[in-house]
Design a protein around this motif. Structure first.
Motif, PDB file in Angstrom:
ATOM      1  N   LYS A  46      79.823  29.191  31.294  1.00 40.93           N
ATOM      2  CA  LYS A  46      80.084  28.595  29.985  1.00 40.93           C
ATOM      3  C   LYS A  46      80.308  29.676  28.934  1.00 40.93           C
ATOM      4  O   LYS A  46      81.257  29.600  28.136  1.00 40.93           O
ATOM      5  CB  LYS A  46      78.925  27.693  29.578  1.00 40.93           C
ATOM      6  CG  LYS A  46      79.117  26.999  28.238  1.00 40.93           C
ATOM      7  CD  LYS A  46      77.944  26.106  27.888  1.00 40.93           C
ATOM      8  CE  LYS A  46      78.174  25.396  26.558  1.00 40.93           C
ATOM      9  NZ  LYS A  46      77.028  24.524  26.180  1.00 40.93           N
ATOM     10  N   ASP A  47      79.455  30.695  28.950  1.00 41.31           N
ATOM     11  CA  ASP A  47      79.563  31.777  27.965  1.00 41.31           C
ATOM     12  C   ASP A  47      80.854  32.576  28.140  1.00 41.31           C
ATOM     13  O   ASP A  47      81.317  33.229  27.199  1.00 41.31           O
ATOM     14  CB  ASP A  47      78.362  32.722  28.088  1.00 41.31           C
ATOM     15  CG  ASP A  47      77.054  32.065  27.669  1.00 41.31           C
ATOM     16  OD1 ASP A  47      77.100  31.014  26.989  1.00 41.31           O
ATOM     17  OD2 ASP A  47      75.983  32.590  28.036  1.00 41.31           O
ATOM     18  N   SER A  48      81.446  32.522  29.338  1.00 41.61           N
ATOM     19  CA  SER A  48      82.677  33.264  29.628  1.00 41.61           C
ATOM     20  C   SER A  48      83.935  32.486  29.252  1.00 41.61           C
ATOM     21  O   SER A  48      85.040  33.004  29.395  1.00 41.61           O
ATOM     22  CB  SER A  48      82.741  33.605  31.125  1.00 41.61           C
ATOM     23  OG  SER A  48      81.635  34.391  31.514  1.00 41.61           O
ATOM     24  N   GLY A  49      83.774  31.243  28.807  1.00 35.94           N
ATOM     25  CA  GLY A  49      84.923  30.457  28.393  1.00 35.94           C
ATOM     26  C   GLY A  49      85.523  29.587  29.478  1.00 35.94           C
ATOM     27  O   GLY A  49      86.578  28.965  29.262  1.00 35.94           O
ATOM     28  N   PHE A  50      84.883  29.531  30.650  1.00 33.44           N
ATOM     29  CA  PHE A  50      85.374  28.618  31.677  1.00 33.44           C
ATOM     30  C   PHE A  50      85.213  27.182  31.186  1.00 33.44           C
ATOM     31  O   PHE A  50      84.272  26.856  30.468  1.00 33.44           O
ATOM     32  CB  PHE A  50      84.606  28.813  32.994  1.00 33.44           C
ATOM     33  CG  PHE A  50      84.957  30.083  33.717  1.00 33.44           C
ATOM     34  CD1 PHE A  50      86.109  30.159  34.485  1.00 33.44           C
ATOM     35  CD2 PHE A  50      84.142  31.214  33.623  1.00 33.44           C
ATOM     36  CE1 PHE A  50      86.446  31.334  35.147  1.00 33.44           C
ATOM     37  CE2 PHE A  50      84.469  32.387  34.274  1.00 33.44           C
ATOM     38  CZ  PHE A  50      85.634  32.446  35.038  1.00 33.44           C
ATOM     39  N   ASP A  51      86.142  26.317  31.597  1.00 34.98           N
ATOM     40  CA  ASP A  51      86.132  24.927  31.139  1.00 34.98           C
ATOM     41  C   ASP A  51      85.084  24.086  31.851  1.00 34.98           C
ATOM     42  O   ASP A  51      84.808  22.952  31.444  1.00 34.98           O
ATOM     43  CB  ASP A  51      87.523  24.309  31.340  1.00 34.98           C
ATOM     44  CG  ASP A  51      88.574  25.046  30.531  1.00 34.98           C
ATOM     45  OD1 ASP A  51      88.577  24.901  29.293  1.00 34.98           O
ATOM     46  OD2 ASP A  51      89.374  25.800  31.128  1.00 34.98           O
ATOM     47  N   GLY A  52      84.516  24.628  32.892  1.00 32.40           N
ATOM     48  CA  GLY A  52      83.474  23.953  33.646  1.00 32.40           C
ATOM     49  C   GLY A  52      83.042  24.838  34.788  1.00 32.40           C
ATOM     50  O   GLY A  52      83.503  25.975  34.944  1.00 32.40           O
ATOM     51  N   VAL A  53      82.141  24.308  35.616  1.00 28.46           N
ATOM     52  CA  VAL A  53      81.629  25.057  36.760  1.00 28.46           C
ATOM     53  C   VAL A  53      81.591  24.117  37.957  1.00 28.46           C
ATOM     54  O   VAL A  53      81.378  22.915  37.809  1.00 28.46           O
ATOM     55  CB  VAL A  53      80.226  25.643  36.449  1.00 28.46           C
ATOM     56  CG1 VAL A  53      79.202  24.553  36.195  1.00 28.46           C
ATOM     57  CG2 VAL A  53      79.759  26.590  37.539  1.00 28.46           C
ATOM     58  N   GLU A  54      81.866  24.666  39.143  1.00 29.44           N
ATOM     59  CA  GLU A  54      81.766  23.875  40.370  1.00 29.44           C
ATOM     60  C   GLU A  54      80.693  24.478  41.268  1.00 29.44           C
ATOM     61  O   GLU A  54      80.749  25.657  41.610  1.00 29.44           O
ATOM     62  CB  GLU A  54      83.095  23.825  41.123  1.00 29.44           C
ATOM     63  CG  GLU A  54      83.004  22.961  42.382  1.00 29.44           C
ATOM     64  CD  GLU A  54      84.311  22.836  43.147  1.00 29.44           C
ATOM     65  OE1 GLU A  54      84.885  21.723  43.163  1.00 29.44           O
ATOM     66  OE2 GLU A  54      84.767  23.851  43.720  1.00 29.44           O
ATOM     67  N   ILE A  55      79.731  23.650  41.649  1.00 31.86           N
ATOM     68  CA  ILE A  55      78.687  24.041  42.590  1.00 31.86           C
ATOM     69  C   ILE A  55      79.218  23.808  44.001  1.00 31.86           C
ATOM     70  O   ILE A  55      79.599  22.691  44.344  1.00 31.86           O
ATOM     71  CB  ILE A  55      77.406  23.210  42.364  1.00 31.86           C
ATOM     72  CG1 ILE A  55      76.852  23.424  40.942  1.00 31.86           C
ATOM     73  CG2 ILE A  55      76.354  23.556  43.404  1.00 31.86           C
ATOM     74  CD1 ILE A  55      75.756  22.435  40.560  1.00 31.86           C
ATOM     75  N   HIS A  56      79.232  24.849  44.816  1.00 31.13           N
ATOM     76  CA  HIS A  56      79.766  24.732  46.179  1.00 31.13           C
ATOM     77  C   HIS A  56      78.654  24.219  47.099  1.00 31.13           C
ATOM     78  O   HIS A  56      77.754  24.966  47.482  1.00 31.13           O
ATOM     79  CB  HIS A  56      80.269  26.088  46.655  1.00 31.13           C
ATOM     80  CG  HIS A  56      81.233  26.004  47.804  1.00 31.13           C
ATOM     81  ND1 HIS A  56      81.206  24.989  48.735  1.00 31.13           N
ATOM     82  CD2 HIS A  56      82.257  26.833  48.184  1.00 31.13           C
ATOM     83  CE1 HIS A  56      82.166  25.174  49.625  1.00 31.13           C
ATOM     84  NE2 HIS A  56      82.823  26.292  49.314  1.00 31.13           N
ATOM     85  N   GLY A  57      78.777  22.952  47.490  1.00 28.98           N
ATOM     86  CA  GLY A  57      77.795  22.347  48.384  1.00 28.98           C
ATOM     87  C   GLY A  57      78.398  21.960  49.721  1.00 28.98           C
ATOM     88  O   GLY A  57      77.865  21.071  50.397  1.00 28.98           O
TER      89      GLY A  57
END
Length: 362
Positions: free
Chosen positions: A155-166
């Motif tokens: 988030k702090d890096s400006g990514f629009d979201g994050v994906e958890i690899h499960g």
């Protein structure tokens, strides 16, 4: 009639089309996972090529755990400034970008014996034969915390979201799997217990990033072998993730490099398809949850993709190897050249000098 090139929502991310570049390990970072000029160039080309959403190659959440060489890192704050440069670059071309984060675990042959590799239980990974260390509660808490902090850095890096690899027999997938998870504590046994690790990761990350920041989860439809995670269990996991507030789910398989040879075979009552290997599984899930579903694998023909879009509830279509061959593929399709992808899925794109198409882009 739904359109592949219409604006859509994924959580609070507005996307210009329904095409996703699924996470692709590029093998082009520095030794410790930092960005290189070559890697910036790859992401610039993808953004210029009109990919609606780019999911990065998987990034390791703790420094000591690197399942493959040349993979991105997100294990401390030293990455934030260079990722701000990356996200600014992608946003310049009106594409969006999500960081995928992972703990690889025993799905690796890289530097085995030189590091401690965590696993839910001491069960060798079926493909690599690598054996991991059964995790203590303290070690579980350490990795949960690492995932959450990696989400905040994204988030702090400006990514629009994050994906958890499960998915793909990585650590989270192994906790979900009755084959790999033989624990007798609160993290093993029932599906409710086997989900606990993933739920703790998501919940702690949500606390750190806030309610409005998009969190996606990538899951395996089925492990496609007796004794493994079943599709019926995956459906239950998806419903639980929706209940908790996950913004979208990417449904993949667990058969790296083998899906093409398994086309036509049925598992858990559904068939692996020639065009869109796992879309039948994704469609069933899309009818049972009210959050966006991304299908990935074996998508080669835009006319077939459009057919899937309008005959199912699947919202997004993720492509990986064809974009190594043609980073401008989505723009080509948008501009009217609807020839199928050039990629022949030979898997020769994995080289010691980086992962790129060795057939068309020599």
């Amino acid at each position: 009639m739904k359109n592949l090139f219409e604006k859509t929502q994924l959580g609070n991310i507005t996307l210009k089309n329904r095409f996703v570049r699924s996470a692709t390990w590029e093998n082009m970072t520095t030794e410790d996972g930092h960005m290189t000029d070559e890697l910036y160039k790859i992401y610039k080309e993808l953004a210029k090529g009109e990919v609606g959403l780019i999911i990065t190659g998987y990034a390791n959440v703790v420094q000591e755990e690197q399942p493959n060489p040349g993979m991105m890192g997100i294990y401390n704050d030293s990455f934030i400034d260079e990722y701000k440069k990356l996200t600014d670059l992608v946003h310049k071309y009106d594409s969006k970008i999500v960081m995928q984060i992972a703990y690889g675990g025993t799905k690796t042959k890289y530097n085995v014996g030189q590091r401690i590799i965590f696993a839910p239980s001491e069960v060798p990974e079926r493909g690599t034969k690598t054996l991991g260390k059964s995790m203590t509660k303290e070690e579980i808490d350490y990795i949960v915390d690492a995932f959450a902090k990696a989400g905040k850095r994204s988030k702090d890096s400006g990514f629009d979201g994050v994906e958890i690899h499960g998915a793909h027999t990585y650590l989270i997938n192994q906790f979900l799997s009755p084959y790999y998870n033989k624990r007798e504590d609160e993290y093993g046994g029932s599906l409710e217990n086997r989900m606990r690790f993933l739920i703790e990761i998501y919940s702690k990350m949500r606390e750190m990033v806030g309610r409005d920041y998009p969190i996606l989860v990538k899951l395996t439809a089925s492990e496609f072998f007796d004794g493994g995670l079943t599709f019926e269990e995956t459906k239950i996991i998806c419903k639980k993730l929706e209940e908790l507030g996950v913004d979208g789910i990417e449904i993949s398989g667990n058969i790296h490099g083998k899906a093409k040879s398994m086309v036509g075979q049925s598992f858990d009552g559904y068939e692996i398809k020639k065009e869109g290997y796992f879309f039948e599984y994704g469609n069933i899930i899309s009818n049972e949850v009210d959050i966006p579903i991304i299908t990935v694998g074996g998508l080669t023909n835009i006319n077939n993709i459009e057919k899937i879009l309008n005959e199912t509830n699947i919202d997004f279509f993720a492509i990986s190897r064809p974009l190594l061959t043609e980073p401008n593929l989505i723009k080509r399709w948008k501009d009217g050249n609807k020839e199928p992808v050039k990629c022949v899925r030979c898997s020769k794109c994995r080289t010691a000098n980086g992962n790129y198409c060795t057939i068309f882009n020599k």
